[in-house]
Design an enzyme around this catalytic site. Structure first.
Site, short mmCIF file in Angstrom:
data_model
loop_
_atom_site.label_atom_id
_atom_site.label_comp_id
_atom_site.label_asym_id
_atom_site.label_seq_id
_atom_site.Cartn_x
_atom_site.Cartn_y
_atom_site.Cartn_z
N SER A 1 -7.00 11.18 9.56
CA SER A 1 -7.42 11.24 8.15
C SER A 1 -8.93 11.34 8.02
O SER A 1 -9.69 10.82 8.85
CB SER A 1 -6.94 9.95 7.48
OG SER A 1 -7.63 9.70 6.29
N TYR B 1 -7.35 0.88 6.51
CA TYR B 1 -6.49 2.05 6.77
C TYR B 1 -7.26 3.06 7.63
O TYR B 1 -6.76 3.53 8.66
CB TYR B 1 -6.06 2.68 5.44
CG TYR B 1 -5.57 4.10 5.56
CD1 TYR B 1 -4.37 4.39 6.21
CD2 TYR B 1 -6.30 5.17 5.03
CE1 TYR B 1 -3.92 5.69 6.34
CE2 TYR B 1 -5.86 6.48 5.15
CZ TYR B 1 -4.67 6.73 5.80
OH TYR B 1 -4.23 8.03 5.94
N1 LIG Z 1 -1.57 12.54 1.76
C1 LIG Z 1 -2.84 12.66 2.15
O1 LIG Z 1 -3.72 13.06 1.38
C2 LIG Z 1 -3.24 12.30 3.56
C3 LIG Z 1 -4.61 12.42 3.90
C4 LIG Z 1 -5.00 12.10 5.19
C5 LIG Z 1 -4.07 11.71 6.13
N2 LIG Z 1 -2.75 11.60 5.77
C6 LIG Z 1 -1.80 11.16 6.80
O2 LIG Z 1 -0.67 12.02 6.76
C7 LIG Z 1 0.51 11.31 7.13
C8 LIG Z 1 1.60 11.49 6.08
O3 LIG Z 1 1.13 11.00 4.84
P1 LIG Z 1 1.92 11.23 3.46
O4 LIG Z 1 0.90 11.40 2.41
O5 LIG Z 1 2.97 12.25 3.66
O6 LIG Z 1 2.55 9.78 3.27
P2 LIG Z 1 4.05 9.31 3.02
O7 LIG Z 1 3.97 7.83 2.80
O8 LIG Z 1 4.71 10.14 1.99
O9 LIG Z 1 4.75 9.60 4.44
C9 LIG Z 1 4.75 8.69 5.52
C10 LIG Z 1 6.19 8.51 5.97
O10 LIG Z 1 6.18 7.62 7.09
C11 LIG Z 1 7.30 6.76 6.98
N3 LIG Z 1 7.05 5.53 7.71
C12 LIG Z 1 6.17 4.53 7.40
N4 LIG Z 1 6.26 3.53 8.31
C13 LIG Z 1 7.22 3.91 9.22
C14 LIG Z 1 7.76 3.31 10.38
N5 LIG Z 1 7.35 2.10 10.80
N6 LIG Z 1 8.72 3.97 11.07
C15 LIG Z 1 9.16 5.20 10.65
N7 LIG Z 1 8.68 5.82 9.55
C16 LIG Z 1 7.71 5.18 8.83
C17 LIG Z 1 7.44 6.50 5.48
O11 LIG Z 1 8.76 6.08 5.12
C18 LIG Z 1 7.09 7.85 4.90
O12 LIG Z 1 8.24 8.64 4.64
C19 LIG Z 1 0.06 9.85 7.34
O13 LIG Z 1 -0.17 9.66 8.71
C20 LIG Z 1 -1.24 9.76 6.57
O14 LIG Z 1 -2.07 8.76 7.10
C21 LIG Z 1 -2.32 11.87 4.50
#
Ligand SMILES: NC(=O)c1ccc[n+]([C@@H]2O[C@H](COP(=O)([O-])OP(=O)(O)OC[C@H]3O[C@@H](n4cnc5c(N)ncnc54)[C@H](O)[C@@H]3O)[C@@H](O)[C@H]2O)c1
Length: 317
Positions: free
Chosen positions: A128, A152
């Site tokens: 991130s 985070y």
């Molecule tokens: N959305 C953004 O703008 C953004 C920006 C930077 C980085 N990210 C990274 O991208 C990735 C996805 O983010 P997102 O926005 O889709 O979030 P999200 O919360 O929609 O997706 C994360 C998924 O991981 C699952 N999860 C959480 N803990 C778990 C566990 N212990 N075992 C199995 N599954 C688990 C959740 O149920 C969820 O479906 C993450 O790693 C996040 O840090 C997202």
């Protein structure tokens, strides 16, 4: 058919990525524990559409369960893994960092362990922009990452460091992708673009933090997914790439795009900015352009239009 494990497949970006991988003829094994950070029903909806494709399998597993992860990797023998599963709420992590450490760090190690024990040929680790904290922008991948503002961000940086050590000791190619402010279909409901789209469509008040002068490098999810698949196909030792729009806008500028797309004037209430909220996110993407041949294609206006269309059709209850 190439087999790939996508952790976090029921989430916002994971479901979009899985859909595109299926369209490109991958066999996708989606791992998700339907964590309660937001409505499980949304995640079930994302997965229901993936399950209509027979090359998609859902494994309801917690990535922290090492034995279960190893057993899954041994059974499926995936060629690749894209590791997205995480807890991703910056503010919640400030209040209670422990679940973030547990899922993001311990959970990631369990994924890396399973991958290296079963001969995965490339791990794509999703990181991130929060690793950069408030260092001066634009951010190239060489910028210091010692001062994340939120626990985070600290967990995401820690996972990158573990990823490097795994690569070094076990010779597995690992690529860390630093995503920037992703938005689009299946958007995580706690994020600003989703909240604004829904509130404005319902004629409700929206919140803007500070004076709306903070800048964010909003990146359309389809562009993020395309970058991820390009990176997946180019294993090369240990690599880190910024995946952002390279075009930061202030919250006020974003708001005027929403007003233009929805055709209403927003009813705005200002609130204090959170202490863990950075002044600006701004990706220098020259490395991704040069090595992956990637750059974003969807303008912010078009992307917000797509988000609003999706919210109008799916999230108005
Ligand atoms: N959305 C953004 O703008 C953004 C920006 C930077 C980085 N990210 C990274 O991208 C990735 C996805 O983010 P997102 O926005 O889709 O979030 P999200 O919360 O929609 O997706 C994360 C998924 O991981 C699952 N999860 C959480 N803990 C778990 C566990 N212990 N075992 C199995 N599954 C688990 C959740 O149920 C969820 O479906 C993450 O790693 C996040 O840090 C997202």
């Amino acid at each position: 058919m190439r087999t790939i494990i996508v952790t976090g497949a029921a989430g916002f970006i994971g479901s979009n990525l899985s859909k595109e991988l299926l369209a490109q003829d991958y066999k996708v094994i989606g791992v998700d524990n339907f964590d309660n950070t937001y409505e499980k029903a949304f995640k079930e909806e994302h997965v229901a559409s993936l399950l209509t494709c027979k090359s998609f399998t859902l494994e309801k597993l917690d990535i922290r369960d090492r034995a279960a992860m190893i057993a899954l990797f041994e059974k499926e023998k995936p060629e690749h893994v894209v590791h997205l599963a995480a807890k991703a709420d910056t503010r919640a992590a400030v209040e209670d960092p422990y679940p973030y450490i547990d899922t993001n760090i311990n959970g990631s190690l369990s994924v890396f362990d399973a991958a290296r024990k079963t001969g995965v040929s490339h791990i794509v680790n999703i990181s991130s922009s929060s690793v950069y904290g408030n260092t001066p922008t634009p951010w190239s991948e060489e910028r210091i990452t010692d001062e994340p503002l939120s626990p985070y961000g600290a967990t995401k940086r820690s996972v990158e460091l573990f990823a490097y050590a795994y690569h070094h000791n076990f010779q597995i190619p690992i690529t860390s992708l630093r995503y920037f402010n992703v938005y689009g279909e299946n958007n995580r409901p706690s994020m600003v673009p989703y909240k604004w789209a829904r509130a404005m469509l319902k004629g409700e008040e929206i919140e803007i933090s500070g004076a709306g002068t903070r800048k964010r490098d909003y990146t359309y999810v389809g562009d993020t997914v395309r970058a991820t698949i390009l990176a997946l196909q180019k294993p090369n030792g240990y690599q880190t790439f910024n995946i952002g729009n390279n075009n930061p806008v202030t919250l006020r500028e974003l708001l005027s795009i929403f007003e233009d797309v929805i055709g209403v004037k927003a009813n705005v209430r200002e609130r204090k900015s959170h202490n863990a909220s950075v002044e600006e996110t701004y990706a220098d993407i020259s490395k991704a352009e040069k090595i992956l041949g990637w750059k974003p294609e969807i303008s912010l206006h078009d992307g917000i239009n797509r988000l609003v269309t999706w919210v109008r059709a799916n999230r108005m209850n």
